[in-house]
Design a protein around this motif. Sequence first.
Motif, short mmCIF file in Angstrom:
data_model
loop_
_atom_site.label_atom_id
_atom_site.label_comp_id
_atom_site.label_asym_id
_atom_site.label_seq_id
_atom_site.Cartn_x
_atom_site.Cartn_y
_atom_site.Cartn_z
N ARG A 13 0.79 -1.32 -0.27
CA ARG A 13 0.26 0.01 0.22
C ARG A 13 0.58 0.95 0.12
NH1 ARG A 13 -2.70 -2.26 5.21
NH2 ARG A 13 -3.66 -3.85 4.40
N GLU A 61 -4.76 -1.18 -3.36
CA GLU A 61 -5.49 -1.69 -2.24
C GLU A 61 -5.01 -2.86 -2.26
OE1 GLU A 61 -10.34 -2.66 -1.74
OE2 GLU A 61 -9.27 -0.97 -3.42
N THR A 62 -5.01 -3.26 -1.16
CA THR A 62 -3.73 -4.41 -0.56
C THR A 62 -4.95 -4.99 0.70
OG1 THR A 62 -1.35 -4.35 -1.64
CG2 THR A 62 -1.88 -5.98 -0.41
#
Length: 463
Positions: free
Chosen positions: A226, A232-233
């Motif tokens: 990130r 977006e993880t």
Amino acid sequence: MAGPHPADGSGRRGRLLIVAHCFPPSELVGARRPAALARFARAAGWDVRVLTGTPADPAGPGEDLPEELVVRAAPVFRWPGVGGPAPADPTGAGTATTDPTRFAAARATARRVARGVGREVLMVPDSDANWIPSSVRRFLRTGWRPDVIVASGPPFSGFVVAATLGRKLRVPWVADYRDLWTVGNEYWVHGQTAPRRRADHWLERRLLRSAALGVTISEPLARTLRSTFGVETHVVMNGIDRRPPGSPARATEPAATRRAAGLDVPESALLLAHTGVLYPGRRDPGPLLDALALLGDDARNMHLVLAGVDNGVARDAVARSTVADLVTTTGQVPAERSWRIQAAADVLVLLMWDDPMDAGTVPGKLFDYLRARRPILVVGHPDGVVAELVGSRNAGVVLSSAPEIAEQLRAWSAQKRRDGGVPALPESALDGLYRDDQMAGYLRLLSGVAGRHRVVTRPRTGA
């Protein structure tokens, strides 16, 4: 378990393509996660295909996925001097009259240069780069269009494949990191030149600009992705396979399981076992061997098994030690024997890097060890995901210095002499860590992106 709801509202099953260079019948640990995702997605109602570079099993299809759902693509070429020997001269011209020693030094230099060029230029992002063009062409010829693509790496050539297919088919793709790549992975960058590291980092950043989201195995790794790439993880851990192929149902009488594992170790001995790859200076058995040496005669009733790829680390460490007679090195073993060794052990050893940089690393074999329900001796840094998981579930201890390891071994040995064995972990230690617990959350993430019909190209922050 609910399936996806595609954006087109057709009500048809969601279609998932998994890009994984490693896939069964490969026994590499990297093949397990994509295989589990394929298996659980199909059980949940997804229409699944797999694109892989692993050849089919000559003995016939396995249990993970029907062979007609697997697209197997071979590399298009092999770079001379990198992936194997250079091709022979088909004409034989010049071989009869050339002095075999005259140009030996020049030929050796040329080979070194060829290997260097191959590694620096053609083997980007990795040694499986020559799989990229053939796999893209092979899959496009199938005419099958997914709603979402998941690429599992390493090797990260699969990310290039997924991004390319996502762009051509206008479907979203998800970057699944079993380990990090150019940031936060000292194993990957070790030995690379600065230009090559910059090239890989540029490629990773560019690929992630088109990814719908990232998935990885621990929160520290997710934070790195990130903060570095602005992607977006989410976290989806690996998990415990309820019954891995070839594994014993349960360890029973110790001598019997030791015989089944091919170990000539007395029942009375405290058996320590490590399965998996070792790395010099990072995953090294040195502290454990030093601990055995500190125990002197008390170590006579202990035995250590090191089972894994013979890259010289185990052999060299044992040769330097004074306890070689207490150690068995097996080299690489089939998955079935690895499971049996784990089942036969009193204590399972997890060797990690004693450095805060390893805080987010969660080796896949941790879940194998938990399934075996043997106490785990983690040799490494006292903080991090593995240390927290092992400690919070009373699944073992995390130690780093030889003296404290020696005291713990002495305690386990005394316990075995007194009680007849070292108690197994309770079933409750495994709660929530099974593979299906993790895959259920993964499928919910994929449901959220399935059916998007354009590639995400929003700006990213970070380097």
